[in-house]
Scaffold this motif. Structure first.
Motif, short mmCIF file in Angstrom:
data_model
loop_
_atom_site.label_atom_id
_atom_site.label_comp_id
_atom_site.label_asym_id
_atom_site.label_seq_id
_atom_site.Cartn_x
_atom_site.Cartn_y
_atom_site.Cartn_z
N GLU A 1 0.84 -1.21 0.00
CA GLU A 1 0.00 0.00 0.00
C GLU A 1 0.87 1.25 0.00
O GLU A 1 0.61 2.21 -0.73
N SER B 1 -5.61 5.30 -8.48
CA SER B 1 -6.59 4.56 -7.70
C SER B 1 -7.90 4.55 -8.46
O SER B 1 -8.33 5.57 -9.01
N ARG C 1 -9.14 0.70 -2.71
CA ARG C 1 -7.75 0.22 -2.65
C ARG C 1 -7.40 -0.66 -3.85
O ARG C 1 -6.68 -1.63 -3.76
#
Length: 87
Positions: free
Chosen positions: A37, A51, A55
């Motif tokens: 991440e 994005s 996520r």
């Protein structure tokens, strides 16, 4: 190549064909989801990925250029060995 850059490269490679969730990327690149991440956040800040919600990320044209611009790793074969240097 630093660990960060190597991880970012693996993430970009993983995103070439299809968008992916961070958890799936982490499994593919064999690293912790939090670490992946963080790599995605850096890549997004650089414009290499974007994005697409939840996520989930996809590679951008800039990210594809980054992959194309990275040549093969050099092995140092252009450096003369001690034996080659002797005359």
């Amino acid at each position: 190549m630093t660990f960060r850059r190597a991880l970012e490269r693996r993430v970009l490679d993983a995103l070439v064909d299809d968008p992916s969730y961070v958890v799936d990327l982490a499994a593919e690149v064999k690293d912790h989801p939090i670490t992946v991440e963080q790599a995605c956040e850096r890549l997004q800040a650089d414009g290499a990925i974007r994005s697409i919600g939840g996520r989930r990320y996809e590679i951008t044209a800039s990210g594809r250029r980054q992959l194309a611009d990275v040549g093969p790793a050099t092995s140092g074969s252009d450096v003369r060995t001690e034996t080659e240097s002797r005359t």
